[in-house]
Design an enzyme around this catalytic site. Structure first.
Site, mmCIF file in Angstrom:
data_model
loop_
_atom_site.group_PDB
_atom_site.id
_atom_site.type_symbol
_atom_site.label_atom_id
_atom_site.label_comp_id
_atom_site.label_asym_id
_atom_site.label_seq_id
_atom_site.Cartn_x
_atom_site.Cartn_y
_atom_site.Cartn_z
ATOM 1 N N ASP A 90 30.296 36.393 41.254
ATOM 2 C CA ASP A 90 29.028 36.773 40.640
ATOM 3 C C ASP A 90 28.355 37.799 41.543
ATOM 4 O O ASP A 90 28.735 37.987 42.690
ATOM 5 C CB ASP A 90 28.147 35.570 40.310
ATOM 6 C CG ASP A 90 27.707 34.818 41.526
ATOM 7 O OD1 ASP A 90 27.940 35.304 42.639
ATOM 8 O OD2 ASP A 90 27.123 33.741 41.364
ATOM 9 N N ASP A 131 31.312 28.496 34.463
ATOM 10 C CA ASP A 131 31.404 28.078 35.855
ATOM 11 C C ASP A 131 30.181 27.235 36.165
ATOM 12 O O ASP A 131 29.142 27.383 35.521
ATOM 13 C CB ASP A 131 31.422 29.297 36.799
ATOM 14 C CG ASP A 131 30.022 29.879 36.973
ATOM 15 O OD1 ASP A 131 29.336 29.479 37.940
ATOM 16 O OD2 ASP A 131 29.603 30.704 36.149
ATOM 17 N N CYS A 159 44.498 12.529 37.194
ATOM 18 C CA CYS A 159 44.351 13.329 38.417
ATOM 19 C C CYS A 159 44.926 12.589 39.622
ATOM 20 O O CYS A 159 45.194 11.390 39.573
ATOM 21 C CB CYS A 159 42.883 13.697 38.654
ATOM 22 S SG CYS A 159 41.898 12.439 39.490
ATOM 23 N N CYS A 206 42.322 9.127 33.215
ATOM 24 C CA CYS A 206 42.455 10.369 33.981
ATOM 25 C C CYS A 206 43.780 10.359 34.743
ATOM 26 O O CYS A 206 44.128 9.369 35.372
ATOM 27 C CB CYS A 206 41.287 10.490 34.946
ATOM 28 S SG CYS A 206 41.334 11.996 35.934
ATOM 29 N N CYS A 247 42.819 9.482 40.642
ATOM 30 C CA CYS A 247 42.907 8.313 39.759
ATOM 31 C C CYS A 247 44.300 7.686 39.742
ATOM 32 O O CYS A 247 44.435 6.502 39.454
ATOM 33 C CB CYS A 247 42.477 8.699 38.343
ATOM 34 S SG CYS A 247 40.707 9.009 38.245
ATOM 35 N N HIS A 280 38.705 14.562 41.338
ATOM 36 C CA HIS A 280 38.522 13.887 40.046
ATOM 37 C C HIS A 280 37.537 14.637 39.139
ATOM 38 O O HIS A 280 37.833 14.889 37.969
ATOM 39 C CB HIS A 280 38.052 12.443 40.217
ATOM 40 C CG HIS A 280 37.607 11.855 38.915
ATOM 41 N ND1 HIS A 280 38.498 11.491 37.935
ATOM 42 C CD2 HIS A 280 36.363 11.705 38.393
ATOM 43 C CE1 HIS A 280 37.819 11.107 36.856
ATOM 44 N NE2 HIS A 280 36.517 11.219 37.107
HETATM 45 ZN ZN LIG Z 1 40.645 11.330 37.955
#
Ligand SMILES: [Zn+2]
Length: 413
Positions: free
Chosen positions: A95, A303, A343, A341, A346, A372
């Protein structure tokens, strides 16, 4: 390596402004709609670039103001540009610094002084504090939040700094106002931003020609106008058709003061006017419910620092709404943060472990919670893109918000 910039639309909804496309940059493509995580100072705080890539982040957005002050944009130029400097194997955005220069959320309360004759007393936020930024028609003079040194940003300086930083997508320097500014001040700021946009286009063209052999950097114009329909529409019309010496904007950012309750309305005013074939970035918006509004009103990228910022305070997004891992009810909860999730956090850690590392102020707490939260938001927008392609966006939205907002209401922090 692709040296140019383009945007291809793969699918456009007939009953809304939403679309699915691909932004092609010299550092690779971005499938849109997409959430772009923020690495303000060329790092997503506490998370390795490899982890950001693994969780599905397609691009990162850094901040020209911060990188100009430290380490200096010339250092990034010498390093081969932002992506190489930070070891990020993909597209980057910067930016313009306008928002940070003017609103200075950086370590200070918002301190904003304006030289216009027209402002009311309440236009100057925290008026008893040192004034950190002064705007005039040529540019902005400001005090570094790091060492108090004085600096001056003009449209030309912003373009020079952003060319040195070398992101694939840059934003034009604009005057970012707040919802508290008077209507006359908003008009004045709009006129200034218009004049600055032309100067950005000219300087961008000059730098692109001067810096032969560098990957092409796209320039997005920023649409201001606060909550005023006529100002927003005028800005969209002016910027959408703006051309100087054969140079026009490659895309657009929608910025400035956005009243959450009016977000969809404001964004649709702008996107109904902006050229359809250029990408649109909604600046600084990242709450789950707001991302749906942005996508269905025609924004392609987003964003926001929120996902990582709240993660460091132990707040996490889940399908059960947003909650706080420091809460004692998680001390013996051996389930993942979000059972749906996939990820890294997780699949390897429990709420009980997260509760423990937050209570113990362990550094890893920020890393795991950020992974996460960024996964959650990146995936949510990816799911919106897939739903648009599958023709079931409305169902997906109703299903998600029905659970997320309902359970957020029930959640006890
Ligand atoms: Zn997660």
């Amino acid at each position: 390596m692709l040296l140019s910039f383009s945007f291809d639309i793969k699918h456009a909804e007939s009953n809304s402004l939403a679309r699915v496309g691909t932004i092609n940059t010299p550092h690779g493509p971005v499938q849109t709609p997409a959430f772009i995580p923020v690495g303000t100072k060329a790092t997503v705080k506490s998370v390795l670039p490899e982890a950001m890539k693994d969780l599905g982040s397609q691009a990162l957005l850094s901040n020209a103001y911060h990188l100009y002050l430290q380490p200096g944009s010339d250092v990034l130029d010498e390093a081969g540009g932002l992506a190489k400097f930070m070891n990020w194997p993909g597209p980057t955005f910067t930016d313009s610094g306008g928002f940070q220069v003017l609103s200075l959320g950086v370590g200070f309360k918002k301190v904003l002084a304006m030289d216009a004759q027209t402002f009311r007393r309440d236009d100057v936020i925290a008026g008893n504090k040192d004034r950190l930024a002064h705007v005039d028609d040529e540019g902005v003079t400001f005090k570094s939040h790091l060492d108090g040194s004085m600096h001056r940003f003009t449209p030309e300086v912003s373009m020079q700094v952003q060319h040195q930083i070398g992101a694939d997508i840059m934003f034009a320097f604009d005057e970012c106002t707040t919802l508290h500014n008077t209507r006359p001040y908003q008009e004045l700021a709009m006129d200034r931003t218009y004049a600055w946009a032309i100067r950005c286009l000219d300087e961008h063209k000059r730098l692109t020609e001067e810096r032969i052999g560098k990957p092409y950097q796209a320039l997005f114009g920023v649409i201001q106008g606060a909550q005023y329909e006529d100002l927003r529409k005028k800005a969209a019309t002016d910027f959408g058709t703006m051309e100087s010496n054969g140079q026009s904007f490659d895309g657009f950012g929608i910025g400035g003061a956005l009243d959450k309750g009016q977000l969809g309305t404001i964004v649709s005013w702008v996107n109904e006017i902006l050229p359809e074939d250029k990408p649109r970035h909604l600046l600084g918006i990242g709450a789950p419910e707001d991302l749906f509004v942005g996508v269905e009103n025609g924004c392609d990228t987003f964003d926001c620092v929120l996902a990582s910022r709240i993660a460091r305070t132990s707040a996490v997004y889940t399908m059960e709404g947003r909650f706080n891992l420091s809460n004692s009810r998680f001390k013996r909860d051996f389930t993942p943060i979000d059972s749906q999730c996939d990820c890294y956090t997780c699949t390897h850690y429990t709420r009980a472990y997260m509760h423990h590392v937050f209570r113990g102020k362990e550094i890893i707490s920020a890393t795991l919670a950020t992974i996460h939260n960024e996964s959650f938001i990146v995936r949510l927008v990816d799911q919106m893109r897939q739903a648009l392609l599958d023709g079931n966006f409305a169902d997906m939205k109703a299903d998600f918000l029905g659970r997320y907002l309902h359970r957020s209401g029930q959640a006890r922090d």
